[in-house]
Design an enzyme around this catalytic site. Structure first.
Site, PDB file in Angstrom:
ATOM      1  N   SER A 253       0.838  -1.194   0.000  1.00  0.00           N
ATOM      2  CA  SER A 253       0.000   0.000   0.000  1.00  0.00           C
ATOM      3  C   SER A 253       0.871   1.240   0.000  1.00  0.00           C
ATOM      4  CB  SER A 253      -0.889   0.008   1.236  1.00  0.00           C
ATOM      5  OG  SER A 253      -0.054   0.134   2.373  1.00  0.00           O
ATOM      6  N   LYS A 254       0.266   2.292  -0.493  1.00  0.00           N
ATOM      7  CA  LYS A 254       0.967   3.564  -0.644  1.00  0.00           C
ATOM      8  C   LYS A 254       1.569   4.045   0.667  1.00  0.00           C
ATOM      9  CE  LYS A 254      -2.437   4.787  -3.619  1.00  0.00           C
ATOM     10  NZ  LYS A 254      -3.595   5.436  -4.008  1.00  0.00           N
ATOM     11  N   ARG A 255       0.909   3.698   1.771  1.00  0.00           N
ATOM     12  CA  ARG A 255       1.391   4.209   3.052  1.00  0.00           C
ATOM     13  C   ARG A 255       2.741   3.609   3.425  1.00  0.00           C
ATOM     14  NH1 ARG A 255      -1.579   2.363   6.746  1.00  0.00           N
ATOM     15  NH2 ARG A 255      -3.040   1.287   5.371  1.00  0.00           N
ATOM     16  N   LYS A 256       2.991   2.369   3.002  1.00  0.00           N
ATOM     17  CA  LYS A 256       4.212   1.695   3.448  1.00  0.00           C
ATOM     18  C   LYS A 256       5.302   1.605   2.386  1.00  0.00           C
ATOM     19  CE  LYS A 256       2.102  -0.464   7.243  1.00  0.00           C
ATOM     20  NZ  LYS A 256       1.020  -1.400   7.308  1.00  0.00           N
ATOM     21  N   ASN A 257       4.918   1.667   1.128  1.00  0.00           N
ATOM     22  CA  ASN A 257       5.882   1.483   0.040  1.00  0.00           C
ATOM     23  C   ASN A 257       5.401   2.329  -1.129  1.00  0.00           C
ATOM     24  OD1 ASN A 257       8.082  -0.373   0.264  1.00  0.00           O
ATOM     25  ND2 ASN A 257       6.636  -2.035   0.487  1.00  0.00           N
TER      26      ASN A 257
END
Ligand code: GLU
Length: 464
Positions: A253-257
């Site tokens: 997901s965008k939040r982590k990667n």
């Protein structure tokens, strides 16, 4: 049989998702292994989610990644058009064919009725499904209402009993009870097909032999299997590859990667390194090596060896792979990759070739060249730590008498440190700060050889 594979991205994101790049790679490798074709079809039938420019970005990221397609919206091909919005009449014909033979029916339910139905199901903890109201309308009546212009959709008529089973090339047999399969809308009231109708019709008419997609599509597959049967079409080979995960195993997901291919491009990753890393997500090179080219992969690839365990996409490992590629590049290729990546780097090949041996060993991405090497091109504006004036003055004097080789410079710095009773380590650190502005970096004296005597002494004297 010519193997034909595809990706069918929806242009609903900012770019090619790294997960789609992964499925594209597997599809492309399988097709190339067997001398077949890998094609790109754009599934743009959900008009509410379209993102301007998305299709171009998807195609240019695929090209940059080096995953070539044989047919697609940009290059055409024997089954054109490859954009579903340009194929609308065909879906309507196929949907009407299913209505005519009883495998689909017109549904006139209003949005508010469907909403109420959903709420009641939710309150009773039932799965959200169409309740089949319009299935009971006599076909003649339904046709009259359609002819009279009443707003409608076409739904598939899923059998109430029985089981729908398919064999996944990677996961084996997967079964779904028909009573749990929704009477899916096939054709919307705006005349656009839903994903399910569009994908089945196009995979069939485009002669796709292998459907390889992410595991998130498994629940859709029984609907597709039923549609193939309703139409009397052969069912292609189907495989669902595991979706990529963050190191904590959550879905990428965008939040982590970063999730877009262009993010990795902007960070200075090389396309061949990304392909190599993606290849290893759920597959291993037979001899266990980590670094291999896509060509080598094509030589030994076997679909049935794809693993179903959750593949962890770890940016640190990708950086390692990328570093290996950087180190294996010949000077000319690395130079041009750097010039193309970072416009600040002067196109002075002779200079670049002197700097590269000092920094390439430490670079994991193209972006890191500038971090490591900017001091060769511009005087460091400020140092991280203030320089010691006294040490700098003594260094300037000592080095002004030195021959400009790293051996002679080393000798003169050590002699100075000994004479003054300073720790050599501290003196070298002052020198590094004055020359590079940083506490860490490439080998210092070799770097000063490249910078030249005048420039190096000039930098030292700024602190006197
Ligand atoms: N349009 C679907 C997507 O957005 C295609 C899924 C499939 O490959 O069937 O990925």
């Amino acid at each position: 049989m010519t193997i034909r594979t595809r990706i069918a991205p929806s242009p609903t994101g900012l770019d090619l998702h790294i997960g789609n790049a992964y499925t594209a790679l597997i599809n492309s490798v399988l097709a190339r292994k067997h001398g077949g074709q890998f094609i790109v079809r754009i599934e743009d039938t959900d008009r509410t989610r379209l993102v301007e420019g998305s299709e171009q970005k998807i195609l240019s990221s695929l090209a940059w990644l080096g995953i070539p397609h044989a047919e697609g919206p940009d290059i055409g091909g024997p089954y054109a058009p490859y954009r579903q919005s340009e194929r609308l009449p065909s879906y309507k014909t196929y949907a009407e064919e299913l209505v005519a033979n009883g495998h689909a029916y017109y549904c006139f339910c209003t949005a508010s009725r469907l909403e109420e139905m959903r709420k009641t199901q939710e309150a009773n903890k039932l799965p959200p499904m169409y309740d089949g109201l319009c299935k009971a309308i006599a076909p003649d009546d339904a046709r009259k209402r359609v002819a009279a212009g009443e707003r409608h959709v076409i739904r598939m008529n899923v059998p109430d009993t029985g089981v729908t089973t398919f064999t996944d090339l990677i996961r084996g047999e997967i079964s779904f009870e028909n009573k749990l399969i929704d009477d899916q809308v096939l054709l919307k009231s705006d005349g656009y097909p839903t994903y399910h109708l569009g994908v089945v019709v196009d995979d069939h008419v485009m002669n796709i032999t292998h459907i390889i997609r992410g595991e998130e599509w498994i629940p859709s597959t029984p609907k597709h299997i039923l549609l193939y049967r309703f139409f009397g079409w052969d069912i292609p080979n189907i495989a669902h590859v595991s979706v990529l995960r963050n190191p904590d195993r959550s879905k990428l997901s965008k939040r982590k990667n970063p999730v877009w291919v262009s993010d990795y491009r902007a960070k200075g990753f090389l396309p061949e390194a990304i392909r190599n890393y993606l290849a290893g997500m759920a597959w291993s090179y037979p001899d266990g090596r980590d670094i291999f080219s896509t060509e080598e992969m094509i030589g030994v690839f076997d679909m049935s060896q794809l693993k179903t365990t959750a593949p962890i996409f770890d940016t640190e490992k990708l950086r390692w792979v990328n570093g290996e590629y950087i180190r294996n590049m010949d000077a000319a290729s690395l130079r041009s990759a750097l010039y193309a990546f970072d416009s600040r780097i002067p196109h002075d090949d002779a200079l670049t070739d002197r700097i590269l041996p000092l920094v390439a060993e430490r670079m994991k991405t193209l972006a890191e060249f500038w971090t490591l090497a900017s001091f060769f091109y511009e005087k460091p504006a400020e140092t991280e730590k203030p320089c010691d004036r006294n040490i700098c003055a003594e260094l300037a004097t000592a080095l002004s008498h030195a021959e400009w080789t790293h051996g002679a410079m080393e000798q003169s710095v050590r002699t100075l440190a000994d004479a003054k009773g300073w720790k050599a380590k501290d003196v070298f650190m002052q020198l590094r700060l004055a020359i590079t502005g940083k506490t860490v970096g490439p080998p210092l004296l070799e770097s000063m050889e490249v910078l030249g005597k005048e420039e190096s002494l000039g930098r030292l004297s700024r602190y006197i």
